[in-house]
Design a protein around this motif. Sequence first.
Motif, PDB file in Angstrom:
ATOM      1  N   ASP A  53      -6.756  -3.455 -10.423  1.00 30.71           N
ATOM      2  CA  ASP A  53      -5.737  -2.500  -9.981  1.00 30.71           C
ATOM      3  C   ASP A  53      -6.333  -1.347  -9.190  1.00 30.71           C
ATOM      4  N   SER A  83      -5.802  -3.496  -5.544  1.00 26.65           N
ATOM      5  CA  SER A  83      -4.441  -3.043  -5.212  1.00 26.65           C
ATOM      6  C   SER A  83      -4.348  -1.526  -5.072  1.00 26.65           C
ATOM      7  N   LYS A 119      -2.760 -10.813   0.754  1.00 26.92           N
ATOM      8  CA  LYS A 119      -1.571 -10.275   0.098  1.00 26.92           C
ATOM      9  C   LYS A 119      -1.678 -10.309  -1.422  1.00 26.92           C
ATOM     10  N   GLU A 174      -4.104  -9.582  -3.249  1.00 28.83           N
ATOM     11  CA  GLU A 174      -4.816  -8.403  -3.738  1.00 28.83           C
ATOM     12  C   GLU A 174      -3.929  -7.157  -3.771  1.00 28.83           C
ATOM     13  N   MET A 175      -2.772  -7.218  -3.165  1.00 24.19           N
ATOM     14  CA  MET A 175      -1.844  -6.092  -3.212  1.00 24.19           C
ATOM     15  C   MET A 175      -0.991  -6.119  -4.475  1.00 24.19           C
ATOM     16  N   LYS A 176      -1.045  -7.226  -5.216  1.00 19.39           N
ATOM     17  CA  LYS A 176      -0.320  -7.328  -6.480  1.00 19.39           C
ATOM     18  C   LYS A 176      -1.113  -6.648  -7.585  1.00 19.39           C
ATOM     19  N   GLY A 177      -0.384  -6.148  -8.579  1.00 24.36           N
ATOM     20  CA  GLY A 177      -1.057  -5.596  -9.749  1.00 24.36           C
ATOM     21  C   GLY A 177      -1.520  -6.703 -10.679  1.00 24.36           C
ATOM     22  N   ASN A 197      -1.124   0.462  -5.789  1.00 24.95           N
ATOM     23  CA  ASN A 197       0.067   0.453  -4.940  1.00 24.95           C
ATOM     24  C   ASN A 197       1.223  -0.325  -5.564  1.00 24.95           C
ATOM     25  N   SER A 198       0.928  -1.181  -6.526  1.00 24.21           N
ATOM     26  CA  SER A 198       1.991  -1.962  -7.166  1.00 24.21           C
ATOM     27  C   SER A 198       2.664  -1.190  -8.294  1.00 24.21           C
TER      28      SER A 198
END
Length: 652
Positions: free
Chosen positions: A521, A525, A493, A495-498, A528-529
């Motif tokens: 990014d 990610s 999860k 890695e889904m953050k910017g 996606n952020s």
Amino acid sequence: MSRSKCYSNRVVKLFTICLILLASASCSSATRVARFLPQDDDEDDKKNDKNKDKEDDKNDKEKEDDKDKNNDKETDDGKDEVVIDSLIEEVKTQKPTRSPTGSPTITAGPTVSPYPSTSPSSSPTSSSAPSAYPSVSPSSSPTSSSAPSAAPIPYYRPTRVDMRYVPWWDLPEDIRTTASLLNYTKDTWEDYNSNPIESLNWDRLTRTEKMYAGILGFEKLSWDCWQNHFQSLRWIDLDNEGIQSRQWWEALGWDISSWNKYDDPPDSNDLYWYFLSEEERFAAAQLCYFKRTWDETNVYIDGYPLDKPEDERYTNWFELDSSTRSMAENGLKYNALLWNVVGLHPVESRDWKQLTPLERSSAELLDWDQISWDCWVNHFRAYTWEELVLWGLDFHYTTLGWNDKSWAGLEDEPEKKTWKGLNEAERTAATELCFFRQTWEGYDMTKNNGPHPFAKPKQRYIRWGDLPEDIKSIANSTLGYTEDTWNNLGSYKLEMKGWDSLTDEQQADAIELGFYKDTWDCFLSHYNSYEWNDLTSDQQDVFRLLGWSEASWLYKETPSSYDKKWNQLSATEQSVANAICYFEHNWDKNTLDEVIVEFAPIGIPSNPTPELDVSAVSGVLNGEVKNSAIAFSCSFTTSLMALVVMAYVILM
């Protein structure tokens, strides 16, 4: 018989050598001990006599000095009267000069310390303690000192009249009309020092001119400094109370002869701003100059305010010569990633005066100096807003949308535009701060032969078990990676953050893993952020081709294309997926246990030399280099050589 005799001789020789060494050691020890033994009484008496003689001489000298001081005081009083009379006579006969020259034309860049006065002030200094910079206002109680002060004569640079530097057609109509009454036109308003009225000090203006100047925001001191730079004052008047600007003209090399045109102007008069020394630039800034007013025009070198350090800084790490790379690595702690991604290294967030002595000396070996480092490397970002104002650099950052509050973090930063999105004035301002397109948008010199916009951070795609222990420790520390979350691509999860959502500590550890904002990014990610409006127009087009729309992006409604395997995507879909850093393994969310690593880890050149055994890279990363075997081989060889030499000596 001869052999036994020879053998006996050797024994005798060896025994003799041992005795000599023993005797030498005894003598050395005795000498060292003797240093700590007490001296003879006679020597002590001699020392006491010498000390007594010195004290007597000192007392006699003090008595003579007291007499000399009294005599000198009487003599000085007489001299002062003669000097004052001569100055009065000089004032009566001397013609005032309007200016030393048409106007000086040069200055350089920020300095850490002001230019100190070379002679003591005739009156006590108005400061409780010497300061590195001139005091803005004197203290309430002056301190007297018999020694000259190291600080400059107290001086206050008046507040800048910002209205004077607004472009002509951006002025309010009433202000433009008032400026016209002072004989300003568009050309003379924007070409500083070209209007003859600026060669007059305040006292020489008519009452009407003073009124118009007041409407523009000027008063006596601000006019004399920002418009006239005290040039029309007489040399002896530059030290008058409330002015005290002569110290700065002296720092620029002027004296009474050159000021009154009896001698040629100093060399500083023919230098452009950035060619002045640090002390000269500071002195010019105190006289209300900045680059544009000192140079009287925009001076550029190949389109930039300073020579562009093409060879020193904007060359790929692996293309640098070994000595340059060694100095950058050892003195400034650069590595391949920190060097190739301009602006990533924390040292580049500091200005010259904030560098350690080692960093500064290493930077000098790489041909940097104070102004080139602050401009090309730091872009003056470490300066306070007050320092930007001192050097006139705040004009450029203001054009780019900054103000004192946003600079201090009290307001949101201005929106960052692409280089292409900057208008002409903004691009000119960025150029004055030593930006160009690549450094403005993020310059990554890493070799990139892949289909992605950035070079792949290869270390991220090495199996957990093949990583060095120190890399595992970094990945596990603030980022919280485990073997499972590391090996299963797209499952973690975090890695889904910017990048901007990571803490400072997490960003620092991510840099150690080979990431920075653009690569995190993109490869992790996949933007996606981001908010839809934060995406560039090109990125929005990419996502549209994958089935996204602004509405589906807002409500996180993933399009059907994401349900396909990589080999089921069309050629167009694969191409646009590459543009947001997808490739087969991270699109299909494969596990690294099933993926064959087809590239060397970060830090290894993309085209290794023939001597490099690429198959051994995994062993190198795991610390499995055969150091123990090498150490044993070296130790055995050394011991064998020693035995051979000993045998040879004995059998000689």
